[in-house]
Design a protein around this motif. Structure first.
Motif, PDB file in Angstrom:
ATOM      1  N   MET A   1       0.745  -1.087  -0.161  1.00 11.49           N
ATOM      2  CA  MET A   1      -0.170  -0.053   0.051  1.00 11.49           C
ATOM      3  C   MET A   1       0.991   1.085  -0.009  1.00 11.49           C
ATOM      4  O   MET A   1       1.785   1.388   0.823  1.00 11.49           O
ATOM      5  N   LEU A   2       0.593   2.310  -0.902  1.00 12.76           N
ATOM      6  CA  LEU A   2       1.303   3.420  -1.128  1.00 12.76           C
ATOM      7  C   LEU A   2       0.451   4.563  -0.643  1.00 12.76           C
ATOM      8  O   LEU A   2      -0.591   4.623  -1.259  1.00 12.76           O
ATOM      9  N   GLN A   3       0.672   5.427   0.243  1.00 13.68           N
ATOM     10  CA  GLN A   3      -0.038   6.696   0.761  1.00 13.68           C
ATOM     11  C   GLN A   3       1.025   7.692   0.261  1.00 13.68           C
ATOM     12  O   GLN A   3       1.973   7.816   0.905  1.00 13.68           O
ATOM     13  N   LEU A   4       0.129   8.579  -0.597  1.00 11.04           N
ATOM     14  CA  LEU A   4       0.892   9.970  -1.183  1.00 11.04           C
ATOM     15  C   LEU A   4       0.091  11.001  -0.489  1.00 11.04           C
ATOM     16  O   LEU A   4      -1.133  11.314  -0.543  1.00 11.04           O
ATOM     17  N   ARG A   5       0.887  11.738   0.408  1.00 10.07           N
ATOM     18  CA  ARG A   5       0.078  13.086   0.965  1.00 10.07           C
ATOM     19  C   ARG A   5       0.347  14.124  -0.111  1.00 10.07           C
ATOM     20  O   ARG A   5       1.346  14.610  -0.353  1.00 10.07           O
ATOM     21  N   LEU A   6      -0.896  14.913  -0.344  1.00  6.79           N
ATOM     22  CA  LEU A   6      -0.577  15.863  -1.484  1.00  6.79           C
ATOM     23  C   LEU A   6      -1.347  17.223  -0.633  1.00  6.79           C
ATOM     24  O   LEU A   6      -2.293  17.072  -0.108  1.00  6.79           O
ATOM     25  N   GLY A   7      -0.590  18.119  -0.681  1.00  9.15           N
ATOM     26  CA  GLY A   7      -0.808  19.652  -0.412  1.00  9.15           C
ATOM     27  C   GLY A   7      -1.540  20.167  -1.455  1.00  9.15           C
ATOM     28  O   GLY A   7      -1.771  19.650  -2.566  1.00  9.15           O
ATOM     29  N   PRO A  65       8.310 -13.016 -12.101  1.00 11.64           N
ATOM     30  CA  PRO A  65       7.146 -14.071 -11.761  1.00 11.64           C
ATOM     31  C   PRO A  65       5.992 -13.044 -11.019  1.00 11.64           C
ATOM     32  O   PRO A  65       5.152 -13.350 -11.070  1.00 11.64           O
ATOM     33  N   ARG A  66       6.437 -12.320 -10.152  1.00 14.91           N
ATOM     34  CA  ARG A  66       5.645 -11.469  -9.335  1.00 14.91           C
ATOM     35  C   ARG A  66       5.101 -10.306 -10.107  1.00 14.91           C
ATOM     36  O   ARG A  66       4.203  -9.583  -9.591  1.00 14.91           O
ATOM     37  N   ARG A  67       5.304 -10.224 -11.499  1.00 17.28           N
ATOM     38  CA  ARG A  67       4.758  -9.260 -12.435  1.00 17.28           C
ATOM     39  C   ARG A  67       5.041  -7.698 -11.842  1.00 17.28           C
ATOM     40  O   ARG A  67       4.257  -6.743 -12.303  1.00 17.28           O
ATOM     41  N   TRP A  68       5.950  -7.580 -11.029  1.00 18.52           N
ATOM     42  CA  TRP A  68       6.379  -6.082 -11.003  1.00 18.52           C
ATOM     43  C   TRP A  68       7.439  -5.890 -12.253  1.00 18.52           C
ATOM     44  O   TRP A  68       7.983  -6.719 -12.632  1.00 18.52           O
ATOM     45  N   LEU A  69       7.439  -4.523 -12.586  1.00 17.97           N
ATOM     46  CA  LEU A  69       8.315  -4.059 -13.740  1.00 17.97           C
ATOM     47  C   LEU A  69       9.406  -3.296 -13.192  1.00 17.97           C
ATOM     48  O   LEU A  69       9.029  -2.445 -12.168  1.00 17.97           O
ATOM     49  N   PRO A  70      10.699  -3.460 -13.556  1.00 19.33           N
ATOM     50  CA  PRO A  70      11.811  -2.373 -13.065  1.00 19.33           C
ATOM     51  C   PRO A  70      11.336  -1.137 -13.393  1.00 19.33           C
ATOM     52  O   PRO A  70      10.956  -1.032 -14.756  1.00 19.33           O
ATOM     53  N   GLN A 191      -2.460  -2.410  -3.352  1.00 15.81           N
ATOM     54  CA  GLN A 191      -1.746  -3.558  -4.320  1.00 15.81           C
ATOM     55  C   GLN A 191      -1.650  -4.480  -3.448  1.00 15.81           C
ATOM     56  O   GLN A 191      -0.884  -4.781  -2.441  1.00 15.81           O
ATOM     57  N   SER A 192      -2.194  -5.817  -3.752  1.00 11.01           N
ATOM     58  CA  SER A 192      -1.863  -7.000  -3.177  1.00 11.01           C
ATOM     59  C   SER A 192      -0.444  -7.315  -3.150  1.00 11.01           C
ATOM     60  O   SER A 192      -0.010  -8.009  -2.224  1.00 11.01           O
ATOM     61  N   SER A 193       0.412  -7.175  -4.016  1.00  9.74           N
ATOM     62  CA  SER A 193       1.852  -7.383  -4.069  1.00  9.74           C
ATOM     63  C   SER A 193       2.568  -6.453  -3.091  1.00  9.74           C
ATOM     64  O   SER A 193       3.883  -6.698  -2.939  1.00  9.74           O
ATOM     65  N   ARG A 194       2.109  -5.586  -2.627  1.00 11.14           N
ATOM     66  CA  ARG A 194       2.813  -4.587  -1.649  1.00 11.14           C
ATOM     67  C   ARG A 194       1.930  -4.420  -0.449  1.00 11.14           C
ATOM     68  O   ARG A 194       1.266  -3.372   0.030  1.00 11.14           O
ATOM     69  N   THR A 220       1.833   1.873  -9.213  1.00 11.01           N
ATOM     70  CA  THR A 220       2.828   2.779  -8.978  1.00 11.01           C
ATOM     71  C   THR A 220       4.106   2.210  -9.186  1.00 11.01           C
ATOM     72  O   THR A 220       4.151   0.917  -9.401  1.00 11.01           O
ATOM     73  N   VAL A 221       5.122   2.978  -8.832  1.00 11.31           N
ATOM     74  CA  VAL A 221       6.684   2.408  -8.780  1.00 11.31           C
ATOM     75  C   VAL A 221       7.003   1.720  -7.702  1.00 11.31           C
ATOM     76  O   VAL A 221       6.081   1.683  -6.791  1.00 11.31           O
ATOM     77  N   ILE A 222       7.782   0.708  -7.791  1.00 12.11           N
ATOM     78  CA  ILE A 222       8.506  -0.017  -6.759  1.00 12.11           C
ATOM     79  C   ILE A 222       9.005   0.593  -5.686  1.00 12.11           C
ATOM     80  O   ILE A 222       8.637   0.549  -4.424  1.00 12.11           O
ATOM     81  N   ASP A 223       9.898   1.643  -6.010  1.00 12.13           N
ATOM     82  CA  ASP A 223      10.659   2.415  -4.981  1.00 12.13           C
ATOM     83  C   ASP A 223       9.585   3.452  -4.648  1.00 12.13           C
ATOM     84  O   ASP A 223       9.518   4.381  -5.259  1.00 12.13           O
ATOM     85  N   PRO A 224       9.177   3.484  -3.171  1.00 15.74           N
ATOM     86  CA  PRO A 224       8.088   4.474  -2.730  1.00 15.74           C
ATOM     87  C   PRO A 224       8.642   5.874  -2.953  1.00 15.74           C
ATOM     88  O   PRO A 224       7.684   6.706  -2.674  1.00 15.74           O
ATOM     89  N   HIS A 225       9.986   6.061  -2.725  1.00 17.62           N
ATOM     90  CA  HIS A 225      10.644   7.337  -2.537  1.00 17.62           C
ATOM     91  C   HIS A 225      10.994   7.829  -4.046  1.00 17.62           C
ATOM     92  O   HIS A 225      11.600   8.786  -3.724  1.00 17.62           O
TER      93      HIS A 225
END
Length: 331
Positions: A1-7, A65-70, A191-194, A220-225
């Motif tokens: 799960m990714l949470q984005l704080r937007l001002g 295999p886990r369907r993530w994309l670089p 995302q179930s994979s995250r 979204t991207v793999i790297d949350p940052h």
């Protein structure tokens, strides 16, 4: 799960874009997993014979295999309508060490395929080889379909822009995708994979929203940052693979004529003249003449997206195209 704080400034810096490189990379999933991507089988059948056999192993290796994309394979769009060549140049310019890191992150605990052997020792050469194969795959398998793909993406952007203008972020994210939710300035992508939660502030970096014909869910991207970006399934993408004429009410065809009734039935989702001509199997000039009549009668709206003009049914057109409901006799 990714949470984005937007001002407030982040919301103002949010924009829509499509990405030919992203569609190219996402489409490889449809080749690897045709059963999962059943609605795209017409495309799959069309392009399967176009593939360069020498490229298949490396292309498939980009689908772990886990369907993530670089992450480096789907660079964040820098413009609303970037060119494939420009995005490919971004991929090719990625430092080999960064690309190799992204490949390892995408594979996680899974073993790398033999075609990636030597990537750790020569990551720059591997990155260049991947870019070359993607370029060939684009030209052979995706570019012939790109005008139709782009028409669907343009239509989605027009629709989402209107939602944002009419109802703000709450209206926009209400139907973006079931994995996406908006509450109190926080945009959540599940995302179930995250399963783990990451909360990240956008902090003025902007947030592009990227529709996709080949995406099966919001992602979204793999790297949350990393630079924030959200890709999501485009509206009307299933119509891309249809070429048959839609059913129309006989009474409506008698009222406005069969050609215009067919167009009205097709325009539940915005579409360009080129897309409509393909689906009906007639010339773009013939479609344009009928659209002009429907627009003048107030049955259609139109909006420009880049170089394309997209048509959609107006409220009056929706009422006219709705299936006729038989009157219930009174007792």
């Amino acid at each position: 799960m990714l949470q984005l704080r937007l001002g407030v400034t982040d919301l103002a810096a949010m924009w829509f874009a499509y990405s030919p490189v992203q569609e190219t990379v996402f489409s490889i999933r449809a080749l690897v997993l045709p059963g999962v991507y059943a609605p795209r089988l017409p495309w799959h059948d069309d392009v399967a014979d176009r593939l360069n056999p020498e490229d298949v192993e490396l292309l498939y290796a980009m689908m772990p295999p886990r369907r993530w994309l670089p992450d480096f394979l789907t660079p964040r769009p820098r413009a609303t309508a970037p060119r494939f060549a420009d995005e490919l140049a971004t991929i090719r310019a990625t430092p080999g060490a960064v690309a190799w890191h992204d490949i390892l992150a995408a594979y996680g605990p899974h073993r790398l395929p033999p075609v990636l052997d030597g990537g750790a020792e020569h990551p720059d050469a591997l990155t260049d080889r991947i870019a070359t194969v993607l370029d060939r795959y684009w030209r052979r398998c995706v570019r012939p379909w790109w005008p139709r793909l782009r028409a669907v993406l343009d239509a989605d952007i027009v629709y989402r822009s209107r939602r944002l203008a009419a109802g703000g972020a709450q209206a926009l994210f209400a139907d973006l995708h079931e994995r996406v939710s908006w509450s109190d300035g926080v945009l959540t992508v599940r995302q179930s994979s995250r399963p783990e939660r990451h909360t990240v502030a956008v902090d003025g970096r902007g947030l592009p929203l990227v529709p996709s014909v080949f995406a099966r869910g919001a992602m979204t991207v793999i790297d949350p940052h990393g630079p924030p970006v959200i890709s999501y399934p485009a509206r009307g993408r299933s119509t891309l693979w249809e070429s048959a004429e839609p059913p129309t009410e006989a009474a409506l065809a008698k009222l406005i004529g069969a050609p215009r009734a067919r167009l009205l039935a097709l325009l539940e989702h915005p579409a360009s003249t080129t897309e409509l001509a393909y689906r009906l199997g007639i010339t773009a000039a013939a479609v344009s003449q009928q659209l002009a009549v429907l627009y003048a009668a107030g049955l259609l709206t139109r909006a420009r997206s880049g170089r394309a003009v997209l048509y959609a049914r107006s409220a009056l057109g929706d009422r006219l195209a709705a299936p006729l409901v038989p009157e219930i006799p009174r007792r």
